[in-house]
Design a protein around this motif. Structure first.
Motif, PDB file in Angstrom:
ATOM      1  N   VAL A  94       0.892  -1.188  -0.051  1.00 51.26           N
ATOM      2  CA  VAL A  94       0.151   0.146   0.012  1.00 51.26           C
ATOM      3  C   VAL A  94       1.053   1.462   0.022  1.00 51.26           C
ATOM      4  N   TRP A  95       0.303   2.043  -0.801  1.00 46.68           N
ATOM      5  CA  TRP A  95       1.137   3.525  -0.470  1.00 46.68           C
ATOM      6  C   TRP A  95       0.214   4.569  -0.611  1.00 46.68           C
ATOM      7  N   ILE A  96       0.177   5.027   0.748  1.00 46.33           N
ATOM      8  CA  ILE A  96      -0.479   6.018   1.217  1.00 46.33           C
ATOM      9  C   ILE A  96       0.183   7.524   1.070  1.00 46.33           C
ATOM     10  N   SER A  97      -0.195   8.498  -0.031  1.00 41.43           N
ATOM     11  CA  SER A  97       0.426   9.570  -0.140  1.00 41.43           C
ATOM     12  C   SER A  97      -0.328  10.816   0.926  1.00 41.43           C
ATOM     13  N   ASN A  98       0.394  11.827   1.264  1.00 35.22           N
ATOM     14  CA  ASN A  98      -0.061  12.633   2.318  1.00 35.22           C
ATOM     15  C   ASN A  98       0.273  14.093   1.934  1.00 35.22           C
ATOM     16  N   HIS A  99       0.558  14.380   0.637  1.00 33.36           N
ATOM     17  CA  HIS A  99       0.591  15.613  -0.002  1.00 33.36           C
ATOM     18  C   HIS A  99      -0.351  16.695   0.293  1.00 33.36           C
ATOM     19  N   ARG A 100      -0.138  18.091   0.423  1.00 34.94           N
ATOM     20  CA  ARG A 100      -1.023  18.943   1.000  1.00 34.94           C
ATOM     21  C   ARG A 100      -0.983  20.346   0.247  1.00 34.94           C
ATOM     22  N   SER A 101       0.010  20.311  -0.831  1.00 29.93           N
ATOM     23  CA  SER A 101       0.280  21.404  -1.422  1.00 29.93           C
ATOM     24  C   SER A 101       0.348  21.485  -3.009  1.00 29.93           C
ATOM     25  N   VAL A 102       0.287  22.607  -3.674  1.00 27.24           N
ATOM     26  CA  VAL A 102       0.478  22.435  -5.006  1.00 27.24           C
ATOM     27  C   VAL A 102       1.936  21.815  -5.610  1.00 27.24           C
ATOM     28  N   GLU A 103       2.863  22.077  -4.619  1.00 21.91           N
ATOM     29  CA  GLU A 103       4.208  21.568  -4.894  1.00 21.91           C
ATOM     30  C   GLU A 103       4.033  19.641  -4.845  1.00 21.91           C
ATOM     31  N   GLY A 104       3.283  19.553  -3.701  1.00 16.77           N
ATOM     32  CA  GLY A 104       3.107  18.360  -3.355  1.00 16.77           C
ATOM     33  C   GLY A 104       2.426  17.378  -4.423  1.00 16.77           C
ATOM     34  N   ILE A 105       1.452  18.249  -5.017  1.00 13.59           N
ATOM     35  CA  ILE A 105       0.637  17.536  -6.110  1.00 13.59           C
ATOM     36  C   ILE A 105       1.408  17.404  -7.315  1.00 13.59           C
ATOM     37  N   VAL A 106       2.427  18.294  -7.779  1.00 18.60           N
ATOM     38  CA  VAL A 106       3.150  17.996  -8.969  1.00 18.60           C
ATOM     39  C   VAL A 106       4.232  16.705  -8.641  1.00 18.60           C
ATOM     40  N   ASP A 107       4.761  16.904  -7.222  1.00 18.54           N
ATOM     41  CA  ASP A 107       5.709  15.974  -7.035  1.00 18.54           C
ATOM     42  C   ASP A 107       5.057  14.554  -7.026  1.00 18.54           C
ATOM     43  N   TYR A 108       3.847  14.462  -6.583  1.00 22.90           N
ATOM     44  CA  TYR A 108       3.034  13.287  -6.486  1.00 22.90           C
ATOM     45  C   TYR A 108       3.163  12.634  -8.110  1.00 22.90           C
ATOM     46  N   VAL A 109       2.673  13.420  -8.992  1.00 18.64           N
ATOM     47  CA  VAL A 109       2.715  13.078 -10.295  1.00 18.64           C
ATOM     48  C   VAL A 109       3.991  12.519 -10.556  1.00 18.64           C
ATOM     49  N   ARG A 110       5.072  13.125 -10.323  1.00 17.11           N
ATOM     50  CA  ARG A 110       6.228  12.622 -10.722  1.00 17.11           C
ATOM     51  C   ARG A 110       6.570  11.105 -10.013  1.00 17.11           C
ATOM     52  N   ARG A 111       6.194  10.912  -8.918  1.00 16.08           N
ATOM     53  CA  ARG A 111       6.664   9.914  -8.134  1.00 16.08           C
ATOM     54  C   ARG A 111       5.514   8.829  -8.461  1.00 16.08           C
ATOM     55  N   LEU A 112       4.373   9.076  -8.756  1.00 15.62           N
ATOM     56  CA  LEU A 112       3.651   7.875  -9.421  1.00 15.62           C
ATOM     57  C   LEU A 112       4.063   7.608 -10.852  1.00 15.62           C
ATOM     58  N   GLY A 113       4.518   8.328 -11.551  1.00 15.96           N
ATOM     59  CA  GLY A 113       4.950   8.001 -12.870  1.00 15.96           C
ATOM     60  C   GLY A 113       6.245   7.288 -12.493  1.00 15.96           C
ATOM     61  N   ALA A 114       7.026   7.502 -11.889  1.00 13.74           N
ATOM     62  CA  ALA A 114       8.432   6.429 -11.572  1.00 13.74           C
ATOM     63  C   ALA A 114       7.955   5.316 -11.071  1.00 13.74           C
ATOM     64  N   LEU A 115       7.180   5.348 -10.324  1.00 11.62           N
ATOM     65  CA  LEU A 115       6.512   3.923  -9.546  1.00 11.62           C
ATOM     66  C   LEU A 115       6.030   2.885 -10.620  1.00 11.62           C
ATOM     67  N   VAL A 116       5.589   3.607 -11.674  1.00 14.17           N
ATOM     68  CA  VAL A 116       4.918   2.644 -12.827  1.00 14.17           C
ATOM     69  C   VAL A 116       5.936   2.399 -13.839  1.00 14.17           C
ATOM     70  N   GLY A 117       7.232   3.150 -13.882  1.00 14.23           N
ATOM     71  CA  GLY A 117       8.278   2.739 -14.736  1.00 14.23           C
ATOM     72  C   GLY A 117       7.903   3.908 -15.974  1.00 14.23           C
ATOM     73  N   VAL A 118       7.399   4.949 -15.923  1.00  9.64           N
ATOM     74  CA  VAL A 118       7.175   6.041 -16.979  1.00  9.64           C
ATOM     75  C   VAL A 118       7.640   7.657 -16.586  1.00  9.64           C
ATOM     76  N   PRO A 119       8.868   7.575 -15.541  1.00 14.18           N
ATOM     77  CA  PRO A 119       9.533   9.022 -15.263  1.00 14.18           C
ATOM     78  C   PRO A 119       9.362   9.900 -16.390  1.00 14.18           C
ATOM     79  N   GLY A 120       9.687   9.625 -17.559  1.00 14.84           N
ATOM     80  CA  GLY A 120       9.894  10.720 -18.583  1.00 14.84           C
ATOM     81  C   GLY A 120       8.514  11.367 -18.707  1.00 14.84           C
ATOM     82  N   ARG A 121       7.652  10.130 -19.054  1.00 14.64           N
ATOM     83  CA  ARG A 121       6.195  10.730 -19.287  1.00 14.64           C
ATOM     84  C   ARG A 121       5.722  11.722 -18.252  1.00 14.64           C
ATOM     85  N   ALA A 122       6.020  11.039 -16.993  1.00 18.46           N
ATOM     86  CA  ALA A 122       5.297  11.730 -15.810  1.00 18.46           C
ATOM     87  C   ALA A 122       6.064  13.207 -15.654  1.00 18.46           C
TER      88      ALA A 122
END
Length: 276
Positions: A94-122
Protein backbone atom coordinates in the motif's frame (compact mmCIF):
# COMPACT_ATOMS: atom_id res chain seq x y z
CA UNK A 1 15.96 -3.99 -21.66
CA UNK A 2 13.42 -4.84 -24.37
CA UNK A 3 10.25 -2.82 -24.76
CA UNK A 4 8.21 -5.84 -23.67
CA UNK A 5 10.24 -6.17 -20.48
CA UNK A 6 10.03 -2.43 -19.84
CA UNK A 7 6.25 -2.63 -20.04
CA UNK A 8 6.27 -5.10 -17.15
CA UNK A 9 8.12 -2.83 -14.75
CA UNK A 10 6.33 -1.74 -11.63
CA UNK A 11 2.95 -2.83 -10.26
CA UNK A 12 0.54 -4.23 -12.84
CA UNK A 13 -2.66 -4.61 -10.80
CA UNK A 14 -3.36 -1.35 -8.99
CA UNK A 15 -6.38 -0.48 -6.86
CA UNK A 16 -6.90 3.29 -6.61
CA UNK A 17 -8.65 4.15 -3.34
CA UNK A 18 -9.08 7.81 -4.34
CA UNK A 19 -9.51 9.65 -7.62
CA UNK A 20 -6.13 11.33 -8.08
CA UNK A 21 -4.10 8.17 -8.87
CA UNK A 22 -6.78 7.11 -11.34
CA UNK A 23 -6.76 10.47 -13.12
CA UNK A 24 -2.96 10.54 -13.17
CA UNK A 25 -2.51 7.00 -14.48
CA UNK A 26 -5.04 7.63 -17.25
CA UNK A 27 -3.23 10.85 -18.16
CA UNK A 28 0.03 8.90 -18.37
CA UNK A 29 -1.53 6.21 -20.57
CA UNK A 30 -1.10 3.59 -17.84
CA UNK A 31 -4.78 2.92 -17.17
CA UNK A 32 -4.48 -0.77 -18.03
CA UNK A 33 -2.69 -1.25 -14.71
CA UNK A 34 -5.81 -0.15 -12.78
CA UNK A 35 -8.07 -3.00 -11.64
CA UNK A 36 -10.29 -1.11 -9.16
CA UNK A 37 -11.24 2.47 -8.33
CA UNK A 38 -13.02 4.64 -5.77
CA UNK A 39 -16.77 5.03 -6.13
CA UNK A 40 -16.23 8.80 -5.91
CA UNK A 41 -14.16 8.84 -9.09
CA UNK A 42 -15.50 11.15 -11.79
CA UNK A 43 -12.29 11.92 -13.71
CA UNK A 44 -11.82 10.73 -16.31
CA UNK A 45 -15.47 9.82 -16.96
CA UNK A 46 -14.49 6.64 -18.82
CA UNK A 47 -12.92 5.22 -15.65
CA UNK A 48 -16.37 4.74 -14.10
CA UNK A 49 -17.41 2.68 -17.13
CA UNK A 50 -14.24 0.64 -17.36
CA UNK A 51 -13.20 -0.14 -13.79
CA UNK A 52 -15.00 -1.78 -10.85
CA UNK A 53 -15.74 0.53 -7.92
CA UNK A 54 -14.42 -1.04 -4.72
CA UNK A 55 -14.01 1.77 -2.19
CA UNK A 56 -15.41 4.98 -0.78
CA UNK A 57 -13.14 7.41 1.05
CA UNK A 58 -13.34 6.07 4.58
CA UNK A 59 -14.45 2.53 3.76
CA UNK A 60 -13.68 -0.16 1.22
CA UNK A 61 -14.90 -3.55 0.04
CA UNK A 62 -11.86 -5.42 1.27
CA UNK A 63 -12.94 -8.84 -0.02
CA UNK A 64 -13.76 -7.37 -3.43
CA UNK A 65 -10.34 -5.73 -3.52
CA UNK A 66 -8.61 -8.99 -2.60
CA UNK A 67 -10.53 -10.80 -5.37
CA UNK A 68 -8.85 -8.43 -7.85
CA UNK A 69 -5.45 -9.75 -6.73
CA UNK A 70 -3.82 -6.30 -6.53
CA UNK A 71 -0.08 -5.89 -6.26
CA UNK A 72 -0.49 -2.28 -5.09
CA UNK A 73 -3.21 -0.13 -3.51
CA UNK A 74 -2.89 3.66 -3.59
CA UNK A 75 -4.72 5.94 -1.17
CA UNK A 76 -4.52 9.33 0.44
CA UNK A 77 -4.08 10.62 3.98
CA UNK A 78 -4.66 9.44 7.51
CA UNK A 79 -8.39 9.13 6.79
CA UNK A 80 -7.62 5.94 4.84
CA UNK A 81 -5.29 4.53 7.48
CA UNK A 82 -7.71 1.80 8.56
CA UNK A 83 -8.28 0.64 4.98
CA UNK A 84 -4.52 0.62 4.41
CA UNK A 85 -3.84 -1.34 7.59
CA UNK A 86 -6.36 -4.04 6.69
CA UNK A 87 -4.92 -4.42 3.19
CA UNK A 88 -1.39 -4.60 4.60
CA UNK A 89 -2.53 -7.33 7.01
CA UNK A 90 -3.84 -9.22 3.99
CA UNK A 91 -0.50 -8.98 2.22
CA UNK A 92 -1.14 -6.09 -0.17
CA UNK A 93 1.50 -3.44 -0.70
CA UNK A 94 0.00 0.00 0.00
CA UNK A 95 1.12 3.53 -0.79
CA UNK A 96 -0.63 6.26 1.19
CA UNK A 97 0.41 9.67 -0.05
CA UNK A 98 -0.03 12.65 2.24
CA UNK A 99 0.72 15.69 0.09
CA UNK A 100 -1.14 18.93 0.93
CA UNK A 101 0.32 21.59 -1.38
CA UNK A 102 0.54 22.53 -5.05
CA UNK A 103 4.20 21.53 -5.03
CA UNK A 104 3.20 18.25 -3.41
CA UNK A 105 0.63 17.52 -6.13
CA UNK A 106 3.22 18.04 -8.86
CA UNK A 107 5.71 15.86 -7.02
CA UNK A 108 3.00 13.20 -6.58
CA UNK A 109 2.60 13.00 -10.37
CA UNK A 110 6.35 12.54 -10.78
CA UNK A 111 6.56 9.88 -8.05
CA UNK A 112 3.59 7.90 -9.34
CA UNK A 113 5.02 7.94 -12.85
CA UNK A 114 8.37 6.67 -11.56
CA UNK A 115 6.59 3.96 -9.58
CA UNK A 116 4.98 2.53 -12.72
CA UNK A 117 8.10 2.88 -14.85
CA UNK A 118 7.29 5.95 -16.94
CA UNK A 119 9.28 8.74 -15.24
CA UNK A 120 9.92 10.63 -18.45
CA UNK A 121 6.26 10.76 -19.36
CA UNK A 122 5.35 11.76 -15.81
CA UNK A 123 7.94 14.55 -15.75
CA UNK A 124 6.62 15.91 -19.04
CA UNK A 125 3.07 15.85 -17.70
CA UNK A 126 4.09 17.50 -14.43
CA UNK A 127 5.97 20.20 -16.33
CA UNK A 128 2.87 20.86 -18.46
CA UNK A 129 0.77 21.18 -15.30
CA UNK A 130 3.25 23.71 -13.93
CA UNK A 131 3.17 25.74 -17.15
CA UNK A 132 -0.61 25.99 -16.83
CA UNK A 133 -0.28 27.15 -13.23
CA UNK A 134 2.29 29.76 -14.26
CA UNK A 135 -0.02 31.10 -16.99
CA UNK A 136 -2.84 31.61 -14.48
CA UNK A 137 -0.48 33.33 -12.04
CA UNK A 138 0.86 35.64 -14.76
CA UNK A 139 -2.66 36.67 -15.70
CA UNK A 140 -3.43 37.40 -12.04
CA UNK A 141 -0.44 39.73 -11.81
CA UNK A 142 -2.33 42.25 -13.95
CA UNK A 143 -5.13 42.66 -11.38
CA UNK A 144 -5.28 46.14 -9.85
CA UNK A 145 -6.63 44.70 -6.59
CA UNK A 146 -6.54 41.24 -5.07
CA UNK A 147 -9.84 40.09 -3.55
CA UNK A 148 -10.04 38.61 -0.07
CA UNK A 149 -11.49 35.10 -0.35
CA UNK A 150 -13.20 32.67 2.01
CA UNK A 151 -13.33 29.05 0.87
CA UNK A 152 -15.80 26.77 2.64
CA UNK A 153 -15.17 23.03 2.37
CA UNK A 154 -18.15 22.06 4.54
CA UNK A 155 -21.08 23.97 6.00
CA UNK A 156 -22.07 22.30 9.27
CA UNK A 157 -19.77 22.94 10.99
CA UNK A 158 -18.05 25.45 8.69
CA UNK A 159 -14.66 24.12 7.58
CA UNK A 160 -12.19 26.34 5.73
CA UNK A 161 -10.01 25.39 2.78
CA UNK A 162 -6.95 23.13 2.94
CA UNK A 163 -3.46 24.29 2.02
CA UNK A 164 -3.50 23.52 -1.71
CA UNK A 165 -6.82 25.34 -2.05
CA UNK A 166 -5.40 28.44 -0.33
CA UNK A 167 -2.38 28.27 -2.65
CA UNK A 168 -4.60 27.96 -5.72
CA UNK A 169 -6.63 30.98 -4.63
CA UNK A 170 -3.41 32.96 -4.35
CA UNK A 171 -2.26 31.79 -7.79
CA UNK A 172 -5.67 32.75 -9.21
CA UNK A 173 -5.26 36.28 -7.84
CA UNK A 174 -6.96 36.23 -4.43
CA UNK A 175 -5.91 35.91 -0.80
CA UNK A 176 -7.33 33.43 1.70
CA UNK A 177 -8.82 35.15 4.76
CA UNK A 178 -7.87 32.16 6.93
CA UNK A 179 -4.23 31.50 5.99
CA UNK A 180 -3.41 30.22 9.48
CA UNK A 181 -6.05 27.49 9.19
CA UNK A 182 -5.02 26.48 5.67
CA UNK A 183 -1.74 25.26 7.16
CA UNK A 184 -3.63 22.69 9.26
CA UNK A 185 -3.63 19.29 7.52
CA UNK A 186 -6.72 17.80 9.21
CA UNK A 187 -10.27 18.97 8.53
CA UNK A 188 -11.14 18.96 12.23
CA UNK A 189 -8.38 21.52 12.77
CA UNK A 190 -9.97 23.84 10.19
CA UNK A 191 -13.40 23.97 11.79
CA UNK A 192 -14.45 27.53 12.61
CA UNK A 193 -15.22 27.67 16.32
CA UNK A 194 -16.97 30.98 15.72
CA UNK A 195 -18.52 31.42 12.27
CA UNK A 196 -18.90 35.17 12.84
CA UNK A 197 -15.13 35.38 12.39
CA UNK A 198 -15.89 35.28 8.65
CA UNK A 199 -17.90 38.49 9.12
CA UNK A 200 -14.95 40.15 10.84
CA UNK A 201 -12.53 39.12 8.10
CA UNK A 202 -14.87 40.53 5.43
CA UNK A 203 -14.11 38.48 2.31
CA UNK A 204 -14.89 39.97 -1.09
CA UNK A 205 -15.57 36.52 -2.54
CA UNK A 206 -16.93 33.35 -0.96
CA UNK A 207 -16.37 30.01 -2.68
CA UNK A 208 -18.34 26.98 -1.53
CA UNK A 209 -17.32 23.40 -2.26
CA UNK A 210 -19.34 21.31 0.13
CA UNK A 211 -17.50 18.01 -0.38
CA UNK A 212 -20.01 16.02 -2.40
CA UNK A 213 -23.20 18.03 -1.93
CA UNK A 214 -24.54 21.10 -3.70
CA UNK A 215 -23.46 24.49 -2.39
CA UNK A 216 -26.46 26.54 -1.22
CA UNK A 217 -25.57 30.26 -1.34
CA UNK A 218 -29.02 31.17 0.01
CA UNK A 219 -28.37 29.20 3.19
CA UNK A 220 -24.94 30.70 3.59
CA UNK A 221 -26.24 34.24 3.09
CA UNK A 222 -28.95 33.68 5.70
CA UNK A 223 -26.48 33.03 8.52
CA UNK A 224 -26.81 35.59 11.34
CA UNK A 225 -24.80 38.72 10.59
CA UNK A 226 -23.46 37.48 7.28
CA UNK A 227 -25.38 40.10 5.31
CA UNK A 228 -22.61 42.52 6.36
CA UNK A 229 -19.96 40.56 4.46
CA UNK A 230 -18.95 42.28 1.18
CA UNK A 231 -19.22 38.97 -0.72
CA UNK A 232 -22.79 38.43 0.52
CA UNK A 233 -23.78 42.06 -0.04
CA UNK A 234 -22.46 42.00 -3.62
CA UNK A 235 -23.69 38.50 -4.51
CA UNK A 236 -20.17 37.13 -4.90
CA UNK A 237 -21.08 33.62 -3.72
CA UNK A 238 -19.72 30.95 -6.02
CA UNK A 239 -19.40 27.19 -6.22
CA UNK A 240 -16.49 25.10 -7.42
CA UNK A 241 -17.48 21.44 -7.59
CA UNK A 242 -15.55 19.40 -5.06
CA UNK A 243 -14.13 16.86 -7.58
CA UNK A 244 -12.37 19.80 -9.27
CA UNK A 245 -10.72 21.28 -6.20
CA UNK A 246 -10.76 18.95 -3.18
CA UNK A 247 -8.84 16.06 -4.75
CA UNK A 248 -5.07 16.68 -4.53
CA UNK A 249 -4.41 15.66 -8.11
CA UNK A 250 -4.30 17.06 -11.65
CA UNK A 251 -7.92 18.27 -11.54
CA UNK A 252 -7.08 20.85 -8.88
CA UNK A 253 -4.20 22.27 -10.94
CA UNK A 254 -6.26 22.47 -14.14
CA UNK A 255 -10.04 22.81 -14.02
CA UNK A 256 -10.11 23.70 -10.33
CA UNK A 257 -7.58 26.49 -10.70
CA UNK A 258 -9.23 27.80 -13.87
CA UNK A 259 -12.59 27.90 -12.08
CA UNK A 260 -11.07 30.00 -9.29
CA UNK A 261 -9.40 32.29 -11.83
CA UNK A 262 -12.71 32.81 -13.65
CA UNK A 263 -14.34 33.78 -10.34
CA UNK A 264 -11.57 36.23 -9.44
CA UNK A 265 -11.44 37.90 -12.84
CA UNK A 266 -15.23 38.04 -13.03
CA UNK A 267 -15.23 39.81 -9.66
CA UNK A 268 -12.56 42.24 -10.87
CA UNK A 269 -14.61 43.09 -13.95
CA UNK A 270 -17.72 43.70 -11.85
CA UNK A 271 -15.71 45.91 -9.50
CA UNK A 272 -14.63 48.03 -12.45
CA UNK A 273 -18.26 48.29 -13.52
CA UNK A 274 -19.36 49.45 -10.06
CA UNK A 275 -16.60 52.07 -10.03
CA UNK A 276 -17.78 53.71 -13.25
Amino acid sequence: MSSAAAALRGPRRIVCLTEEPTETLYALGEQDRIVGISGFTVRPPRARREKPKVSAFTSAKIDAIMALEPDLAIGFSDIQADIAAELVRRGVEVWISNHRSVEGIVDYVRRLGALVGVPGRANDYADALLRGVDEVEARAAALSRRPRMYFEEWDDPPITGIRWVAELMRIAGGDDVFPELAAEPLAKQRILADATEVVRRAPDIIVGSWCGKKFRPDRLAARPGWDAIPAVRDGELHEVKSPLILQPGPAALTDGLLALADIVHGWAERQRGRAR
